[in-house]
Write a protein that holds these residues in place. Structure first.
Motif: not given
Ligand SMILES: CCCCCCCCCC(=O)SCCNC(=O)CCNC(=O)[C@H](O)C(C)(C)COP(=O)(O)OP(=O)(O)OC[C@H]1O[C@@H](n2cnc3c(N)ncnc32)[C@H](O)[C@@H]1OP(=O)(O)O
Length: 296
Positions: A195-201, A229-245, A264-269
């Motif tokens: 149902x959400x095929x465009x989101x990064x796993x 390793x402990x991860x809080x997934x706060x917002x879905x990541x679309x495929x092809x996203x450019x991210x800031x880590x 973060x997303x590319x804009x840091x928002x």
């Protein structure tokens, strides 16, 4: 993921363009090479053994990483594309398709930009996570810079996207499914949630985070493995996203390195994920490092 079986007969051994193992019957004779068993870039390599001074390593293992503090055999590194500090890191693996040439990568203190590629994207050369040497002048408290040396942008640009995808076609003889695959597929960017095929796993994001934190820990302490390793997934990541880590060392306690990162997303928002990780230093030997540590 199916375990990769190496021509050395060792299961779950990742391969890297650094070694040329002996020919194996019924296996194509390309110069397929495993990860350097001594290289701190590959802290979880199951072939990893600590070198004992003046004791030769078992054949057919030959080392090629001059930045490896444990390499007693190879002062030159003509082939290892994983070493960011090798002055001669111009790999020559011409008969292996899609094997990238990864040049030396200067370390720029900046946040990385990571590109999550769609599985529908055209195959691109592997752009491995930039490897930082323990000898590099990275401040333990400064953000880790991850840059793609294969970027069409400037190789020193902190805005270079980092590609994380398998470098080989699933149908190729060098497929990750092949027993002689030179690469371990890093992230399966397939849309597994209908149902959400465009989101990064989430597992792919975890790999991204583990690798990033591990690279910072590597830069700080040499060979490390992930203990927690402990991860809080706060917002879905679309495929092809450019991210800031942005990764940072929170504290160091003996062999234990506590790290954190924000994705973060590319804009840091948009903050997509927050994570913390515990990495355990593998060198020096734990016996020598005991004492002085206190609790978890
Ligand atoms: C492209 C290049 C990328 C480079 C970076 C890649 C990074 C990726 C790294 C990995 O993914 S590695 C693969 C996943 N990890 C593993 O397979 C690790 C498997 N586990 C182990 O090998 C051992 O359990 C481990 C090395 C983590 C610990 O065993 P040790 O015998 O070396 O240590 P020990 O058990 O004595 O624990 C050392 C300290 O860590 C603590 N500790 C260990 N595991 C812990 C844990 N899970 N949670 C909290 N604390 C932990 C432990 O309590 C102790 O604290 P104290 O010294 O204060 O007493």
């Amino acid at each position: 993921m199916s375990p990769v079986v190496s021509p050395l007969g060792v299961p779950n051994v990742p391969w890297c363009p650094s070694h040329i193992p002996p020919a194996v019957p019924n296996v194509p004779s390309e110069p397929i090479v495993p990860f350097c068993p001594q290289c701190p870039c590959v802290p979880c390599c199951p072939l990893a053994v600590r070198a004992v001074p003046n004791v030769p390593l078992p054949s057919p293992v030959s080392l090629c990483c001059p930045c490896c503090p444990h390499c007693p055999q190879c002062p030159q590194c003509p082939h290892c594309p994983r070493c960011p500090h090798c002055p001669c890191a111009v790999p020559a693996v011409p008969s292996v398709p899609n094997v990238p040439i990864v040049p030396d990568v200067p370390i720029v203190p900046s946040v990385p930009v990571l590109s999550l590629l769609s599985p529908l994207s055209p195959l691109s050369p592997l752009s491995p996570v930039s490897l930082l040497s323990p000898m590099s002048p990275v401040s333990p408290m400064s953000p880790l810079s991850l840059m793609s040396p294969m970027s069409p942008m400037s190789p020193v640009s902190p805005m270079s996207p980092l590609s994380l995808m398998s470098p080989v076609s699933p149908m190729s003889p060098l497929s990750p499914m092949s027993p002689v695959s030179p690469f371990v597929p890093i992230v399966p960017f397939v849309p597994i949630v209908p149902d959400v095929p465009r989101l990064a796993h989430g597992g792919a994001i975890a790999t991204l985070i583990d690798t990033s934190l591990g690279t910072l820990a590597l830069a700080v302490a040499g060979r490390v493995v992930t203990a927690n390793l402990s991860i809080d997934y706060l917002a879905p990541v679309p495929l092809r996203s450019v991210l800031l880590l942005e990764a940072f060392l929170q504290r160091r306690q003996g062999r234990k390195l506590f790290l954190g990162c924000d994705l973060w997303d590319a804009e840091g928002t948009t903050l997509h994920a927050k994570a913390t990780g515990l990495f355990i230093q593998q060198d020096p030997p734990k016996e020598a490092a005991r004492g002085g540590d206190s609790g978890r």
